[in-house]
Design a protein around this motif. Sequence first.
Motif, mmCIF file in Angstrom:
data_model
loop_
_atom_site.group_PDB
_atom_site.id
_atom_site.type_symbol
_atom_site.label_atom_id
_atom_site.label_comp_id
_atom_site.label_asym_id
_atom_site.label_seq_id
_atom_site.Cartn_x
_atom_site.Cartn_y
_atom_site.Cartn_z
ATOM 1 N N ASN A 175 0.838 -1.191 0.000
ATOM 2 C CA ASN A 175 0.000 0.000 0.000
ATOM 3 C C ASN A 175 0.882 1.253 0.000
ATOM 4 O OD1 ASN A 175 -1.959 1.922 0.235
ATOM 5 N ND2 ASN A 175 -2.589 1.370 2.306
ATOM 6 N N TRP A 176 0.918 1.929 -1.134
ATOM 7 C CA TRP A 176 1.781 3.101 -1.280
ATOM 8 C C TRP A 176 1.014 4.406 -1.098
ATOM 9 C CZ3 TRP A 176 7.053 2.717 -2.126
ATOM 10 C CH2 TRP A 176 7.535 1.434 -2.367
ATOM 11 N N TYR A 177 -0.300 4.326 -0.951
ATOM 12 C CA TYR A 177 -1.120 5.533 -0.853
ATOM 13 C C TYR A 177 -2.148 5.364 0.266
ATOM 14 C CZ TYR A 177 0.927 6.208 -5.454
ATOM 15 O OH TYR A 177 1.816 6.332 -6.494
ATOM 16 N N GLU A 178 -2.220 6.328 1.130
ATOM 17 C CA GLU A 178 -3.154 6.267 2.246
ATOM 18 C C GLU A 178 -4.592 6.193 1.717
ATOM 19 O OE1 GLU A 178 -4.303 8.831 6.261
ATOM 20 O OE2 GLU A 178 -2.625 9.425 4.997
ATOM 21 N N GLY A 179 -5.323 5.196 2.207
ATOM 22 C CA GLY A 179 -6.713 5.048 1.823
ATOM 23 C C GLY A 179 -6.949 4.313 0.525
#
Length: 307
Positions: free
Chosen positions: A302-306
């Motif tokens: 997961n490289w991006y929050e949300g």
Amino acid sequence: MKNIFITTAIALLLFNCKSDKKHEFIEPVEEIVADTILVEEIDEKPIIDTIMKIEEVTEKPKKQNIKAASKPKEPFKNYLIESDIKITPIKHGTLVIDYNGTTIYVDPVGGIDAFNQHKAPNFILITDIHGDHLSVETLNAVNTGNTIIIGPKAVKEKLPQSLQKNFTTLFSGLSRSFSTSKMALEVEGIPMYNLREEAKQYHPKGRGLGYVISMNNKRIYISGDTEDIFEMRQLKNIDIALVCMNLPYTMTVESAASAVLDFKPKKVLPYHYKGTNGFSNVSRFKTLVNKGNNQIKVVQLNWYEGS
């Protein structure tokens, strides 16, 4: 009446079986004959069936159908560990690599708070001059007197003199060896640039650098911002590859998958996959890679929050 006679007959039979032979009781002939006649007149089948059912329940109890408790699902771990090397995504093109007490930041941006769970860096690798890869503010915040910053000449020219003191310039096709008291590190410069005419303005050839870093007998490729260039396709013996895929700045998932199938890393991590129209379809990337070569493991972090 029949029930009374049956009860009497059974009681007498049980009594006779249990009694000692020395004290055996002999009934009068008339009474025995009378009782026998009465018992013969009774249908014995219901009694026998009942006894057999009782024996079945007693001797062969039904097995309980108890389902084995399912194992609890392990929580998602947003990092990869390979041969004691830990790769942790921060955001977009920013990551941290840890091994044996040595910490490497790649393209550190986002300020000091983005790294509050990590040790100060021994090394910093920077791929390009764009703001999602180079942040002087973040470098000033995380840099220490012992940090070595590595990058292309174009990056060095963007840095203040205070950060240039610890800067090592690397060129495409060349490598430099570094060491600490706990490990040896080799860093090789890999070209990164766009192929499409409409995208060459973003990453012209000769400005930025991707990297192959070698530590603990593992080779890790970091693509930086690039398309599926010849130099990428010619890579050899890559254990872990971090490959970008976003439009219009780098390349499509199809181009990324095609290149990965050419250089055959053991594991590949899609990263830098958010473009002007949102996230690239990394699930399709995985499908294409696995369809072409199911020996390559695609690791989705997961490289991006949300996201």
